[in-house]
Motif scaffolding. Sequence first.
Motif, PDB file in Angstrom:
ATOM      1  N   LEU A   1       0.587  -1.248  -0.067  1.00 12.67           N
ATOM      2  CA  LEU A   1       0.020   0.198   0.487  1.00 12.67           C
ATOM      3  C   LEU A   1       0.463   0.847  -0.034  1.00 12.67           C
ATOM      4  CD1 LEU A   1      -3.234   1.123   0.173  1.00 12.67           C
ATOM      5  CD2 LEU A   1      -1.882   1.439   2.809  1.00 12.67           C
ATOM      6  N   ALA A   2       1.329   2.459  -0.739  1.00 12.73           N
ATOM      7  CA  ALA A   2       1.338   3.758  -1.124  1.00 12.73           C
ATOM      8  C   ALA A   2       0.856   4.738  -1.466  1.00 12.73           C
ATOM      9  CB  ALA A   2       2.458   3.383  -2.400  1.00 12.73           C
ATOM     10  N   GLY A   3       1.287   5.599  -0.812  1.00  9.05           N
ATOM     11  CA  GLY A   3       0.443   7.757  -1.701  1.00  9.05           C
ATOM     12  C   GLY A   3       0.346   7.700  -0.594  1.00  9.05           C
TER      13      GLY A   3
ATOM     14  N   GLU B   1       3.876   1.684   2.895  1.00 17.38           N
ATOM     15  CA  GLU B   1       4.997   1.989   2.427  1.00 17.38           C
ATOM     16  C   GLU B   1       4.638   2.973   3.717  1.00 17.38           C
ATOM     17  OE1 GLU B   1       5.356   2.641  -1.615  1.00 17.38           O
ATOM     18  OE2 GLU B   1       5.620   0.038  -1.884  1.00 17.38           O
ATOM     19  N   ILE B   2       5.993   3.651   3.780  1.00 16.17           N
ATOM     20  CA  ILE B   2       5.525   4.997   4.648  1.00 16.17           C
ATOM     21  C   ILE B   2       6.154   5.679   4.228  1.00 16.17           C
ATOM     22  CG2 ILE B   2       6.979   5.672   7.103  1.00 16.17           C
ATOM     23  CD1 ILE B   2       5.898   2.900   7.596  1.00 16.17           C
ATOM     24  N   GLU B   3       5.820   6.803   3.753  1.00 16.04           N
ATOM     25  CA  GLU B   3       5.913   7.811   3.226  1.00 16.04           C
ATOM     26  C   GLU B   3       6.453   9.050   3.815  1.00 16.04           C
ATOM     27  OE1 GLU B   3       4.479   8.933   0.071  1.00 16.04           O
ATOM     28  OE2 GLU B   3       3.740   6.459  -1.011  1.00 16.04           O
ATOM     29  N   SER B   4       6.084   9.400   5.330  1.00 20.14           N
ATOM     30  CA  SER B   4       7.029  10.184   5.785  1.00 20.14           C
ATOM     31  C   SER B   4       7.162   9.412   7.409  1.00 20.14           C
ATOM     32  CB  SER B   4       5.451  11.591   5.827  1.00 20.14           C
ATOM     33  OG  SER B   4       4.382  10.918   6.601  1.00 20.14           O
ATOM     34  N   ALA B   5       7.462  10.822   8.191  1.00 20.89           N
ATOM     35  CA  ALA B   5       8.344   9.847   9.696  1.00 20.89           C
ATOM     36  C   ALA B   5       6.885  10.423   9.932  1.00 20.89           C
ATOM     37  CB  ALA B   5       8.911  10.782  10.110  1.00 20.89           C
ATOM     38  N   GLU B   6       5.761  10.556  10.063  1.00 21.15           N
ATOM     39  CA  GLU B   6       4.256  11.164  11.146  1.00 21.15           C
ATOM     40  C   GLU B   6       3.452   9.320  10.950  1.00 21.15           C
ATOM     41  OE1 GLU B   6       1.092  11.938   9.285  1.00 21.15           O
ATOM     42  OE2 GLU B   6       0.196  12.065  11.361  1.00 21.15           O
ATOM     43  N   VAL B   7       3.727   9.364   9.725  1.00 26.50           N
ATOM     44  CA  VAL B   7       3.547   8.093   8.988  1.00 26.50           C
ATOM     45  C   VAL B   7       4.051   6.713  10.195  1.00 26.50           C
ATOM     46  CG1 VAL B   7       2.660   6.401   7.827  1.00 26.50           C
ATOM     47  CG2 VAL B   7       2.368   8.521   7.228  1.00 26.50           C
ATOM     48  N   LEU B   8       5.178   6.922  10.552  1.00 24.75           N
ATOM     49  CA  LEU B   8       5.762   5.811  10.623  1.00 24.75           C
ATOM     50  C   LEU B   8       5.015   5.601  12.210  1.00 24.75           C
ATOM     51  CD1 LEU B   8       7.814   3.827  11.245  1.00 24.75           C
ATOM     52  CD2 LEU B   8       9.331   5.789  11.910  1.00 24.75           C
ATOM     53  N   ARG B   9       5.213   6.934  13.173  1.00 18.14           N
ATOM     54  CA  ARG B   9       4.889   7.190  14.441  1.00 18.14           C
ATOM     55  C   ARG B   9       3.544   6.581  14.314  1.00 18.14           C
ATOM     56  NH1 ARG B   9       8.054  12.524  13.499  1.00 18.14           N
ATOM     57  NH2 ARG B   9       9.759  11.825  13.353  1.00 18.14           N
ATOM     58  N   ARG B  10       2.409   6.833  13.396  1.00 19.80           N
ATOM     59  CA  ARG B  10       0.888   6.582  13.309  1.00 19.80           C
ATOM     60  C   ARG B  10       1.374   5.036  13.727  1.00 19.80           C
ATOM     61  NH1 ARG B  10      -0.994   9.474   8.902  1.00 19.80           N
ATOM     62  NH2 ARG B  10      -3.173   8.645   9.280  1.00 19.80           N
ATOM     63  N   ILE B  11       2.034   4.479  12.630  1.00 20.46           N
ATOM     64  CA  ILE B  11       1.704   2.979  12.116  1.00 20.46           C
ATOM     65  C   ILE B  11       2.243   2.387  13.880  1.00 20.46           C
ATOM     66  CG2 ILE B  11       3.440   1.150  11.414  1.00 20.46           C
ATOM     67  CD1 ILE B  11       1.865   2.007   9.118  1.00 20.46           C
ATOM     68  N   THR B  12       3.178   2.873  13.718  1.00 23.11           N
ATOM     69  CA  THR B  12       3.443   2.405  15.764  1.00 23.11           C
ATOM     70  C   THR B  12       2.711   2.166  15.987  1.00 23.11           C
ATOM     71  OG1 THR B  12       5.896   3.204  14.422  1.00 23.11           O
ATOM     72  CG2 THR B  12       5.650   2.737  17.041  1.00 23.11           C
TER      73      THR B  12
ATOM     74  N   MET C   1       7.763  12.101 -10.422  1.00 23.56           N
ATOM     75  CA  MET C   1       7.218  11.968  -8.994  1.00 23.56           C
ATOM     76  C   MET C   1       8.653  11.768  -8.055  1.00 23.56           C
ATOM     77  SD  MET C   1       4.279   9.902  -9.059  1.00 23.56           S
ATOM     78  CE  MET C   1       3.031   9.330 -10.415  1.00 23.56           C
ATOM     79  N   GLY C   2       9.589  13.026  -8.856  1.00 22.34           N
ATOM     80  CA  GLY C   2      10.746  13.127  -7.250  1.00 22.34           C
ATOM     81  C   GLY C   2      10.350  14.386  -7.622  1.00 22.34           C
ATOM     82  N   GLY C   3      11.603  15.415  -6.778  1.00 26.07           N
ATOM     83  CA  GLY C   3      11.917  16.206  -6.123  1.00 26.07           C
ATOM     84  C   GLY C   3      10.667  16.619  -5.305  1.00 26.07           C
ATOM     85  N   ALA C   4      10.103  17.812  -6.441  1.00 26.85           N
ATOM     86  CA  ALA C   4       9.108  19.014  -5.409  1.00 26.85           C
ATOM     87  C   ALA C   4       8.320  18.464  -5.845  1.00 26.85           C
ATOM     88  CB  ALA C   4       9.731  20.538  -5.687  1.00 26.85           C
ATOM     89  N   ARG C   5       7.424  16.389  -4.878  1.00 27.53           N
ATOM     90  CA  ARG C   5       6.008  16.277  -5.176  1.00 27.53           C
ATOM     91  C   ARG C   5       5.890  15.333  -4.013  1.00 27.53           C
ATOM     92  NH1 ARG C   5       5.938  18.686  -9.473  1.00 27.53           N
ATOM     93  NH2 ARG C   5       5.727  17.427 -11.279  1.00 27.53           N
ATOM     94  N   GLN C   6       5.011  15.658  -3.443  1.00 26.54           N
ATOM     95  CA  GLN C   6       4.406  14.983  -2.288  1.00 26.54           C
ATOM     96  C   GLN C   6       4.582  13.706  -1.418  1.00 26.54           C
ATOM     97  OE1 GLN C   6       2.655  15.636  -5.040  1.00 26.54           O
ATOM     98  NE2 GLN C   6       0.674  15.122  -4.873  1.00 26.54           N
ATOM     99  N   PHE C   7       5.108  13.064  -2.989  1.00 24.71           N
ATOM    100  CA  PHE C   7       5.786  11.203  -2.695  1.00 24.71           C
ATOM    101  C   PHE C   7       6.991  10.818  -1.703  1.00 24.71           C
ATOM    102  CE2 PHE C   7       3.387  12.296  -6.811  1.00 24.71           C
ATOM    103  CZ  PHE C   7       2.411  11.852  -6.082  1.00 24.71           C
ATOM    104  N   GLY C   8       6.978  10.584  -0.931  1.00 23.50           N
ATOM    105  CA  GLY C   8       8.158   9.436  -0.110  1.00 23.50           C
ATOM    106  C   GLY C   8       8.857  10.518   0.338  1.00 23.50           C
ATOM    107  N   ILE C   9       9.627  10.367   0.978  1.00 25.50           N
ATOM    108  CA  ILE C   9      10.240  10.700   2.857  1.00 25.50           C
ATOM    109  C   ILE C   9      11.417  11.098   1.107  1.00 25.50           C
ATOM    110  CG2 ILE C   9      11.721  10.588   4.465  1.00 25.50           C
ATOM    111  CD1 ILE C   9      10.353   7.494   4.679  1.00 25.50           C
ATOM    112  N   ASP C  10      11.347  12.501   1.600  1.00 23.01           N
ATOM    113  CA  ASP C  10      13.344  13.113   0.827  1.00 23.01           C
ATOM    114  C   ASP C  10      14.278  12.410   1.064  1.00 23.01           C
ATOM    115  OD1 ASP C  10      15.029  14.400  -0.062  1.00 23.01           O
ATOM    116  OD2 ASP C  10      14.091  16.444   1.702  1.00 23.01           O
ATOM    117  N   ALA C  11      15.043  11.860   0.511  1.00 27.43           N
ATOM    118  CA  ALA C  11      16.144  11.260   0.408  1.00 27.43           C
ATOM    119  C   ALA C  11      17.086  11.243   1.599  1.00 27.43           C
ATOM    120  CB  ALA C  11      17.120  10.642  -1.175  1.00 27.43           C
TER     121      ALA C  11
END
Length: 405
Positions: free
Chosen positions: A105-107, A126-137, A166-176
């Motif tokens: 599951l992504a997005g 799929e963890i798309e931000s630090a905040e989602v990781l905390r919520r998942i926990t 999908m990369g760069g200045a876009r809302q997907f995923g965690i900044d490398a």
Amino acid sequence: MTTTVYGFPVKHGCLEVGGVPLTRLAQRAGQTPFYAYERRLLNERIRHLRRLLPRSVALHYALKANRMPAVVQHLAGITDGFGVATAEEMRIALDTGISPVQVSLAGPGKTDAELAQAIAAGILVEIESAEVLRRITSLAESLSLRPQIVLRVNPNFQIRGSRMRMGGARQFGIDAAAVPALLGEVAAAGVEFRGFHIFAGSQNLNTALMPDAQEKTIELAIRLAAHAPAPVLQLNIGGGFGIPYFPEDTPLDIAPIGLALRRLIETRVKRSLPRAKVIIELGRYIVAEAGIYVARILERRVLRGHTYLVTDGGLPHQLPASDNFGQVIRRNYPAAIGNRLGASARESVSVVGRLCTPFELLAENVELARAEVGDLFVFFQSGAYNLTASAVPSLGHTPPLEILV
Ligand SMILES: *Cc1c(COP(=O)(O)O)cnc(C)c1O
């Protein structure tokens, strides 16, 4: 003699889908408009990819391109996994009987309810931000389950030539750049780390640029893996294979992409990420060319010297064709009168639906066989991001049906 148009055979001037003449298929469907998808073309496409991509690569299908349950069921048997983006897509994927660990599951913008469903299902989240990781926990704690997770990385490069970035200045995923620090939190988060997903762009038709993008993706994953709490077991390198919609588009050549990827896997992945399964996830490339959209012509109108074909189809069913989903300039989708493919009399027309708005335009100034009321207007290349990306219901008009032949 049998000719083909966009991969579909033509017999006695009539298009055939799955061996059924279009006129008869319309009778079977019991209504127009409808979408028809062909199993044979889906199979051919998967066979083509398997032949040209390295054997070790897993081929996943992104349901958002087309989530018709029968299509997804068919693809469950010939692909290696599914990418889903919503709870509904997750349900359709799991209904096929696929093993949950083959689904991810992504997005952006996942609610706690959706995340809890995914964790309970045992699919990869799929963890798309630090905040989602905390919520998942905290969800994992309350469910007493240990979610399997993948970090979705927003790459620090873009695929040039990609029509949807999908990369760069876009809302997907965690900044490398933020991934190493987050990987430090993963170890203590009560989750099982499985790997990375790095998807740089979609609808790519530039064969020469793809190996470079794949190399950058793999090198980034190798750098990030140094910070991971566990070995990388899977590396989803995206896909983004495009298909030609317009006459000036050249189809993507998969052979050199497959060869370059084989070299990268041999020289880089096997050495630096020895346990990683490389995944290519495709939506459009798998389904787009296996589908057509069919609408019946209700009226011929001539206004100020211009002919309009009024159909029972229209903008709410076919947003990409009418309004250029992801395109900058309005261009016509490839089209035909499906029951007059041998006809010599041709004319330039505009094809419209029944909505009372000037946006209601399916094709503008296209050259087609001269059509009569009752004929079947066809758009090719309509298997991906058509109905799923459109706005049905249609101001009270009949919504289109979907059939798999
Ligand atoms: C949409 C999507 C895909 C599929 O993209 P296509 O261009 O249809 O192949 C693959 N991966 C992710 C993460 C997506 O969001």
